[in-house]
Design a protein around this motif. Structure first.
Motif: not given
Ligand SMILES: Cc1cc2nc3c(=O)[nH]c(=O)nc-3n(C[C@H](O)[C@H](O)[C@H](O)COP(=O)(O)OP(=O)(O)OC[C@H]3O[C@@H](n4cnc5c(N)ncnc54)[C@H](O)[C@@H]3O)c2cc1C
Ligand code: FES
Ligand code: FES
Lengths: 287, 987
Positions: B97-102, B134-137, B386
């Motif tokens: 996870l990065q931002c963790g929103f997803c 997921c937009r980050c990982t 996200m």
């Protein structure tokens, strides 16, 4: 976005449902199409009538010749139920391709047919197998081919799909189902092709059904056109003949996702794959 | 209102809801369980997934009344009150996870899947999460975590089934550290220069709250009594506003008011973007439009009500009368002056022009063996974090102070802007950034909606909050990258580049929220890439249009790599050379550094040739060509794309000065040791998923000599953090990490000065310890150099701290009590990192589908603070670039209607589309930054746009086709290939 206000009713029995329905009510089944539309305020309704509490809509009866599935049968049940898998494997296979697990948990067979998206998997299987639907309204009851329901306003204001009846497939029916879908998380099918076929002892084709979704305003089947293909050797040329007939009946659109020409090419491409799958299964069934 | 009883995570909740209340809202607002996130409300993103009776369900597509009497499990209920379950632990261990929103939606989805399929394979798990965006990982570590969890789940179920199993290494509290997943990661060449806390892949401290559903995103902030804002938006691309009738909303219960551009004009100052840059037309943007709207989604009025639902009801009733105008959508028409004017205050849609020339291109072209012509055109994209935009503003009338909760990347510059536009003194505004669900450049400015919300909170003297919905985000937030390039390259017969002429154009959209040259300028600057080029000319043109305003998006310069690498491939094609050879001939070698490029940038401490060779060797280039040849005969179209890149990072003040943009590139930090010895630090940057709390702790730990886990980090609150320029342009590592490291070192000097008084200085001089006295700080203890190592002194940092605060008379004479260091650091104008990307695809000519078979990155980002974080950034960046090449695009019809307003139409790649990425590191430290750090995080985007496109072009070469426009969607590629026949390979 959030939905505009509505009233809500949750009848417990079919009779209660039919007794309460008035014009302008909207039935809420799995909500996987309807609630998205309501959230986006593309649709609104004075009242939602939630049919999820009605046991009579949840039957799953596998008889010797036919299968009767309540309108509320969930996509996940169609995909997982051993009875359905044994009786109509092509339906299970197609249902497993609908959306994602969370969509399949709630989405229903009746809702999918009522929603009649031209590319949706399940209405296509209904058309393939010549399924029929049982409908009820406060003052009538009728049975019609699923194919006839897949057109605008085919279902009356106060009509409810109660159940879908499909012919049971036999162990001799080879089948195939394939689709090319859009990429990403929505991954809705662009075009699907489904087929069932049976072989005679001499290896020629003795029965054939095929249906296409996503390439015309509504799904369509080979229907009577299959006649000229019966009794022939299922070679590549025969595959091409089936594809020609299916492509010939297509009336695809060009939209944001794909051109009409692309959809036509997909029919041909998928038909070859699906017939190969069906043939292999039919041959396995014979040996 | 109806009463419902819902059992959530084993606890009974009695809620009063409307029939229309979505389950997601009931869980969040009614139960206060904000771990369930809302990312789209049309069923596509999966962030809102919960379990009902054990089955996964989209809580945005279910009514709260439907959950009456049911058992619901949310992310908060996955583990017990203390700690994480094995699935969550796997995500932490694998940096899933990065931002963790997803993340909550992914965890819930996988929980259901693993319960049914404990032995799920990697492919099945990939499929299972493909309904969660997921937009980050880039999904790589999500899949790795899922695989790890599946292994431990099946190990657990195996041991549960068998009576005599041996204890397994996995399971709760697992100790197995074997790497899972496909990444062939390992240092190549030199090790990072620094050991200790820097360069260690420690797990992130942010993860616990993100994994347990207890993080605080903007919408999670509890503000009792807050009003909700909702914007009325233009349905037209271009129209005059004739009247706005708000009387229709009068009397609706719960509606507080409807406000328009006229109100905002009275309360706020418009945005003027007019830096003194040659060729740039000064432009002004109203706080909300009063006279005309300029794109579909332009906000024209704002409704404030006691709930979001009511605000939307009222917004639907506001009657705006428009006089529809012809839209300007066609860039060519604007260039020729044929298009309607987007902004009447200026006399053309062209708002920036520049001609640049270095060296003598004319002579080079005249003497060239050949001129190679290429064209590149990238479609409009949007950031699609996200977590959409949002804010909550609280006005304290008694103190006359405003607190603004939002997700900006740049809290301090945001506060400066916001205060000025509200005509408040800067100290009257406090900006607080908590957890942020991704940004990618979308959360850099004071958005018009945010300004309106802040002004309304003050005007109404009530807290006001706003959360953008996904349709607004996709149609009205910001967009990027509608850039194109036409290039002429003069070459010699053996493929050496003599000179380049480039014509660059960009569609800036409806408003200038940034200087119009802001993004294209970096494209031009980085176009020379890693190649020798002295004779370089470019023309740059930027035009306004009736589309979503443009902004930087992760790697604003991104197309530059595609342009240069695509041109190299074209040279090879035109001259019949191998593209590898053409790169060999033109690429800078390390011996040529420092090298000043044609635009005056200085490259040093970069290793383009090394990463290039490393990648090719690791890949097996010659073997690939044999495979490609054999496959072509069998009708399999395989291609390899090569992209080398140099990534500008850091952006110090000197860079802005030379760019003519007012502003600073400095960053500030403070580090404090409290009387108990507790260490706390703060920096002006603000994370949006990059894990800065962890990396800053590592930098402070390295500078001070303590363990990272003993450093508390406070980011994002302007009352706490020192004034810094925030997070952008891959600068957080170098500028933010650098400031933290230097501040920590400064504080250590003071600690050691005190320590010398307390323990004496009997160490050997010059023993390599910190201050030449032989004393140093290690793991929070004062140590003394001995025999090439260290021995403890028995004095802890806490002892020094106690003295510093509570026994000041024991301090060295003249020393101030206390232990705090505050420092501002202006990094070098630019530090460069570099990388080589190799991408292998197979193109199905019938369906047009492109399958990425292998993706390898060899990168040099200098000293890595945390390799796991660096790799995660590369995965995400490669996915973002790839999404642009293959799937994504903001589309408009001929009237300027937005055709991609939902996640059904704006296609973000899912785990099904995600390539597996192998990362090789070559860590050459920067000689100009503390610890040798360089920036990174955008290069992956630059490289992937170029590499994926090049791979496709290589694969379809037998069809005699070169793709010059993106995106290369499957239907489009298939349409182009249909009717062409592939040339058979020659022997
Ligand atoms: C992310 C996502 C992905 C999806 N992917 C796919 C996909 O790949 N393929 C696919 O086919 N579908 C897909 N869907 C749609 C999904 O299959 C829906 O479940 C289905 O289309 C509608 O079924 P429902 O039970 O949810 O009906 P609802 O949404 O409840 O209702 C749909 C319509 O049917 C009416 N209706 C429902 N039941 C009855 C009934 N018994 N009698 C009369 N009218 C009725 C309703 O009044 C409403 O107008 C997806 C949905 C989402 C959110
Ligand atoms: S799927 Fe429910 S918020 Fe996106
Ligand atoms: S970590 Fe998945 S969206 Fe940010």
């Amino acid at each position: 976005m959030k939905p505009a206000p509505f009233d809500y009713a949750r009848p417990r029995h079919l009779a209660e449902l039919l007794g309460t329905l008035v014009d302008g009510d909207v039935l809420l089944a799995g909500g996987q199409s309807l609630l998205a539309d309501l959230n986006e305020r593309k649709r609104s309704s004075r009242r939602l009538v939630d049919i999820n509490g009605i046991g009579a809509l949840q039957r799953l009866d596998v008889g010797p010749d036919s299968v009767v599935l309540g309108a509320l049968t969930r996509h996940q049940t169609l995909a997982d139920s051993p009875e359905v898998r044994a009786a109509v494997p092509v339906l299970s296979c197609a249902a497993a391709r609908v959306g994602h697990a969370a969509v399949r948990t709630r989405g229903t067979l009746g809702g999918s047919i009522a929603n009649a998206d031209p590319a949706a998997e399940l209405p296509g299987i209904g058309v393939l197998l010549g399924a029929s639907a049982q409908l009820r309204s406060p003052d009538s009851s009728r049975r019609v081919d699923v194919e006839e329901l897949l057109h605008p306003r085919a279902i009356g204001e106060q009509e409810v799909i109660v159940a879908i009846e499909l012919p049971r497939m036999t162990s001799r029916d080879g089948w195939g189902f394939r689709e090319v879908s859009r990429p990403g998380a929505y991954a809705f099918a662009l075009v699907t092709v489904a087929a069932t076929l049976r072989l005679a002892v001499d290896g020629t084709v003795s029965a054939l059904r095929a249906a296409v979704t996503g390439a015309a305003p509504a799904p369509y089947a080979l229907g009577d056109a299959a006649g000229e293909l019966i009794g022939r050797e299922p070679d590549q040329e025969w595959f091409g003949a089936v594809a020609d007939l299916l492509v010939g009946r297509a009336d695809p659109v060009t939209d944001l996702y794909a051109s009409a020409a692309y959809r036509r090419r997909l029919i041909r491409h998928l038909t070859h794959e699906v017939l190969a799958d069906a043939l292999q299964r039919a041959r396995e069934a014979m040996s | 209102m109806t009463g419902v009883e819902i059992n959530v995570n084993g606890r009974q909740y009695g809620l009063e809801v409307e029939p229309r209340t979505l389950l997601s809202d009931a869980l969040r607002d009614g139960c206060g369980l904000t771990g369930t996130h809302v990312g789209c409300e049309h069923g596509v993103c999966g962030a809102c997934t919960v379990l009902i009776e054990g089955r996964p369900v989209r809580s945005c597509l279910m009514l709260a009344v439907q959950a009456d009497g049911q058992d619901v499990t949310t992310v908060e209920g996955l583990a017990g009150p203390d700690g994480l379950n094995p699935l969550q632990e796997a995500f932490r261990a694998e940096h899933g996870l990065q931002c963790g929103f997803c993340t909550p939606g992914i965890l819930v989805t996988l929980t259901a899947h693993l319960a049914d399929h404990p032995d799920a394979t990697e492919a099945e798990l990939r499929h299972a999460v493909s309904g969660n965006l997921c937009r980050c990982t880039g999904y790589q570590n999500v899949i790795a975590a899922a695989v790890r969890a599946a292994r431990s789940a099946s190990a657990r179920s195996a041991s549960a089934q068998s009576d005599e199993t041996e204890p397994t290494a996995t399971g709760p509290g697992e100790t197995s550290t074997a790497p899972t997943g496909p990444t062939a990661t390992g240092p190549v060449g030199i090790e990072p220069a620094t050991t200790g806390p820097l360069g260690t892949a420690i797990t992130r401290r942010e993860d616990h709250r993100l994994l347990s559903g207890t993080a605080t995103f903007v919408d999670d902030i509890a503000l009792p009594g807050a009003l909700h804002a909702h914007f009325v938006r233009s349905p037209h691309a271009h129209a005059s506003i004739v009247t706005i009738d708000t009387s229709t909303t009068r009397g609706i219960q719960g509606v507080v008011g409807v406000f328009t551009g006229a109100d905002l004009a009275a309360w706020t100052v418009p945005l003027r973007v007019a830096p003194p840059i040659d060729g740039l037309v000064p432009l002004e943007t109203e706080s909300l439009p009063t006279a005309k709207v300029r794109f579909v989604g332009d906000p024209v009025a704002v409704v404030v009500a006691d709930s979001r639902y009511t605000a939307e009801d009222a917004a639907a009733l506001v009657r705006v009368e428009y006089e529809v105008l012809q839209p300007a959508l066609d860039l060519a028409a604007s260039l020729e002056g044929r298009a309607p004017l987007v902004d009447e205050t200026v006399d053309s849609n062209v708002v920036f022009r520049e001609h640049f020339s270095a060296g003598d291109a004319a002579t080079a072209f005249a003497g060239a063996h050949r001129v190679v012509r290429t064209r590149f055109s990238h479609q409009r994209m949007t950031h699609a974090p996200m977590e959409t935009r949002g804010c909550a503003a609280v006005w304290d009338a008694g103190r006359a102070e405003l607190t603004m909760y939002t997700g900006t990347q740049v809290p301090h510059p945001y506060r400066t802007q916001l205060a000025a536009r509200l005509r408040l003194a800067e100290h009257q505004v406090r900006v607080i950034v908590q957890d942020v669900g991704g940004s990618f450049g979308q959360k850099l400015i004071v958005h018009r909606e945010e300004l309106a919300v802040a002004a309304l909170a003050r005007h109404l003297d009530r807290p006001v909050r706003w959360r953008e919905d996904r349709i607004e985000n996709l149609t009205a937030a910001l967009s990027a990258r509608e850039d194109s390039a036409e290039v002429e390259t003069a070459v010699t017969a053996d493929g050496r580049i003599l000179a380049v002429r480039a014509r660059l154009t960009s569609d800036f959209g409806a408003y200038a929220l940034f200087p119009a040259n802001y993004m294209l300028r970096v494209v031009a600057m980085m176009l020379p890439n890693a190649y020798r080029l002295a004779d370089y000319e470019y023309d740059m043109t930027v035009v306004l249009s009736n589309k979503i305003p443009a902004s930087p998006m992760r790697a604003p310069m991104a197309i530059c790599t595609w342009v240069t690498e695509g041109t190299i491939d074209a040279i090879a094609r035109d001259l019949g050379l191998d593209p590898v050879e053409v790169r060999e001939r033109n690429m800078l070698r390390e011996s040529e550094l420092p090298y000043v490029t044609a635009v005056g940038e200085t490259y040093e401490d970069i290793t383009p040739y090394r990463t290039y060779r490393t990648a090719l060797d690791a890949y097996g280039y010659a073997e690939f060509r044999r495979r490609q040849h054999a496959d072509r005969k069998a009708g399999i179209y395989r291609g390899l794309g090569i992209a080398c890149l140099v990534e500008p990072t850091t952006y110090g003040s000197a860079f802005y000065r030379s760019a003519g943009i007012p502003g600073s590139g400095h960053e500030s930090a403070w580090v404090r040791i409290d009387p108990s010895g507790a260490v706390v630090a703060s920096v002006g940057i603000a994370p949006a998923g990059q894990g800065h709390e962890t990396t800053i702790a590592q930098a402070v730990a390295a500078g001070l000599g303590v363990r990272p886990e003993d450093v508390a980090v406070r980011l994002g609150d302007t009352e706490v953090a020192p004034y810094g320029m925030g997070t952008r342009g891959a600068r957080s590592g170098t500028a933010g990490g650098g400031a933290a490291l230097l501040a920590a070192q400064r504080l250590k000097d003071k600690v050691l000065a005190i320590a010398r008084e307390q323990v004496g200085t009997s160490g050997a001089p010059g023993s390599g310890a910190a201050d030449g006295s032989g004393l140093d700080v290690r793991d929070g203890e004062i140590v003394r150099a001995k025999d090439g190592g260290h021995v403890g002194t028995g004095v802890a940092l806490a002892d020094i701290a106690r003295t510093a605060y509570l026994d000041p008379l024991s301090l060295p004479p003249g020393m101030e009590p206390g232990l705090v260091a505050h420092l501002a650091y202006d990094p070098p104008p630019m530090t460069y990192s570099n990388a080589a990307h190799l991408c292998e695809v197979v193109v199905d000519p019938v369906t047009g589908q492109v399958r990425i078979e292998r993706y390898l990155v060899a990168e040099d980002a200098g000293t890595m603070i945390n390799p796991k974080v660096v790799e995660g950034q590369i995965h995400g960046a490669v996915m973002l670039g790839t999404g642009g090449v293959l799937y994504e695009g903001v589309s408009y019809d001929a009237e300027g209607n937005n055709l991609t307003p939902t996640f059904r139409d704006y296609v973000l790649p899912s785990a099904q589309e995600a390539p597996r990425i192998e990362v090789l590191h070559c860590g050459t430290p920067s000689s100009r930054t503390p610890g040798g750090m360089k920036g990174m995080s955008e290069g992956g985007v630059m490289g992937s746009i170029a590499a994926v496109t090049a791979a496709i072009n290589d694969a379809i070469a037998p069809f005699g086709l070169v793709m010059e426009d993106l995106p290369i969607t499957a239907p489009r590629l298939s349409d182009l290939l249909a009717g062409r026949t592939a040339a058979l390979p020659t022997e």
